[in-house]
Design an enzyme around this catalytic site. Sequence first.
Site, mmCIF file in Angstrom:
data_model
loop_
_atom_site.group_PDB
_atom_site.id
_atom_site.type_symbol
_atom_site.label_atom_id
_atom_site.label_comp_id
_atom_site.label_asym_id
_atom_site.label_seq_id
_atom_site.Cartn_x
_atom_site.Cartn_y
_atom_site.Cartn_z
ATOM 1 N N THR A 148 -7.618 8.172 33.548
ATOM 2 C CA THR A 148 -8.751 8.461 34.424
ATOM 3 C C THR A 148 -8.949 7.265 35.348
ATOM 4 O OG1 THR A 148 -10.455 7.435 33.026
ATOM 5 C CG2 THR A 148 -9.867 9.722 32.529
ATOM 6 N N ALA B 192 -9.368 4.245 30.516
ATOM 7 C CA ALA B 192 -10.678 4.201 31.166
ATOM 8 C C ALA B 192 -10.764 2.904 31.958
ATOM 9 C CB ALA B 192 -11.788 4.272 30.126
ATOM 10 N N VAL C 230 -8.027 0.213 28.094
ATOM 11 C CA VAL C 230 -8.817 -0.317 29.201
ATOM 12 C C VAL C 230 -7.927 -0.552 30.422
ATOM 13 C CG1 VAL C 230 -10.309 -2.190 29.982
ATOM 14 C CG2 VAL C 230 -10.434 -1.397 27.598
ATOM 15 N N LYS C 231 -8.271 0.103 31.526
ATOM 16 C CA LYS C 231 -7.518 -0.085 32.771
ATOM 17 C C LYS C 231 -8.102 -1.259 33.542
ATOM 18 C CE LYS C 231 -6.052 3.328 35.390
ATOM 19 N NZ LYS C 231 -6.065 4.575 36.214
ATOM 20 N N VAL C 232 -7.236 -2.184 33.898
ATOM 21 C CA VAL C 232 -7.663 -3.343 34.685
ATOM 22 C C VAL C 232 -6.780 -3.457 35.923
ATOM 23 C CG1 VAL C 232 -8.490 -4.553 32.638
ATOM 24 C CG2 VAL C 232 -6.179 -4.968 33.431
#
Length: 216
Positions: free
Chosen positions: A27, A56, A82-84
């Site tokens: 997402t 996310a 966790v998307k960074v």
Amino acid sequence: MKVFIDSGDIAEIKEAQSMGVVDGVTTNPSLLAKAGKPTKRAIAEICEVVDGPVSAEVVAVEKDAILREGRELAKIHRNVVVKVPLIDEGLKAARIFASEGIKTNVTLCFSAAQALLAAKAGATYVSPFVGRVDDAAGDGMDLVLQVVTIFRNYGFSTQVLTASIRHPVHFVQAAMIGSHAATMPLKVIKQLTRHPLTDVGLAQFLADAKKIPELV
């Protein structure tokens, strides 16, 4: 190759999941905005539908803020990744997340050099954006090939998650190159199931079936 759906729409995710081909979900803030739900609620609902990685994304560009947001996202469910962003501060955060056992998807990758640094920082996944590279007159699949080759050369555990897939050719090329995973919208997943010769053959079989005498 793992197949992820790129969507924040729970109905789309359920439809793709019903085909038995979805291994995870990606997402981003834009996709979740379309869903019209608070981020944490939307991610929690997705995690209940798909038993696999759910990326996310943080909406921060400074290390400490990325860490704060990422830790909160990671608390939602054990499957949250966790998307960074692939920037200096994102790499700093990815390194710390790795030490804390929090999985990361380092996103917005547009060069093999970026991907190599993400892997060295301890990223779980790195996402090269093939469609956007193509849009900028580059070769998106060559980027994926470079990243896969480099990771194999040096034994990185970071997985290549090919993103910004626009059509079935991108999907097949990613699989042939050896990408660990590929993420795409429901539209592309549906395109993968279709072939004109399948339609012709099915129509012929159905027509011939009507000619078979019924048993009395």
